[in-house]
Scaffold this active site. Sequence first.
Site, short mmCIF file in Angstrom:
data_model
loop_
_atom_site.label_atom_id
_atom_site.label_comp_id
_atom_site.label_asym_id
_atom_site.label_seq_id
_atom_site.Cartn_x
_atom_site.Cartn_y
_atom_site.Cartn_z
N CYS A 196 2.50 63.72 96.73
CA CYS A 196 1.41 63.24 97.57
C CYS A 196 1.61 61.74 97.73
O CYS A 196 2.44 61.15 97.06
CB CYS A 196 0.03 63.62 97.04
SG CYS A 196 -0.48 62.85 95.51
N CYS A 201 1.81 64.17 102.40
CA CYS A 201 2.72 63.03 102.60
C CYS A 201 3.45 63.12 103.92
O CYS A 201 4.18 62.21 104.30
CB CYS A 201 3.69 62.88 101.44
SG CYS A 201 5.00 64.10 101.39
N CYS A 218 8.68 63.00 103.15
CA CYS A 218 9.46 63.82 102.23
C CYS A 218 10.80 64.22 102.85
O CYS A 218 10.82 64.83 103.92
CB CYS A 218 8.69 65.09 101.86
SG CYS A 218 7.11 64.74 101.10
#
Length: 139
Positions: free
Chosen positions: A13, A87, A91
């Site tokens: 996160c 996120c 990523c």
Amino acid sequence: MSSTPAASVLFVCVHNAGRSQMAAGFLTHLAGDRVDVRSAGSLPADEVNPAAVEAMKELGIDIAGQKPKVLTTEAVQASDYVITMGCGDACPIFPGKQYLDWQLEDPAGQGVEAVRPIRDEIRTRIEVLISEIDAKHEG
């Protein structure tokens, strides 16, 4: 029983201070050494959210000693499961990994009363994840 973990899971996160820390705490607590657990954030906070720490302590899980960590390409490459919690495109994506995106409310800035339902939703999802990992490992 093998000493090699059945799977490696990375929780991500943005701040690695609430949702991902609670998820890592639950998975470590419920799966023990059967699963290798990591957590990280694209913009890690200075400390774990105190309300998340308190909410987890209510269930006997201590995450107070954890520190938010920066998301690295190496952590993603070393994981079988990459579970994102808001996120977005921060990523990195690698072939052969299982990516899951858990839409969970951000507990940042909220009191423990508001964090409890988020914590409970995370626990439910962790229990399902453990079942999936166990099924794959046994199969």
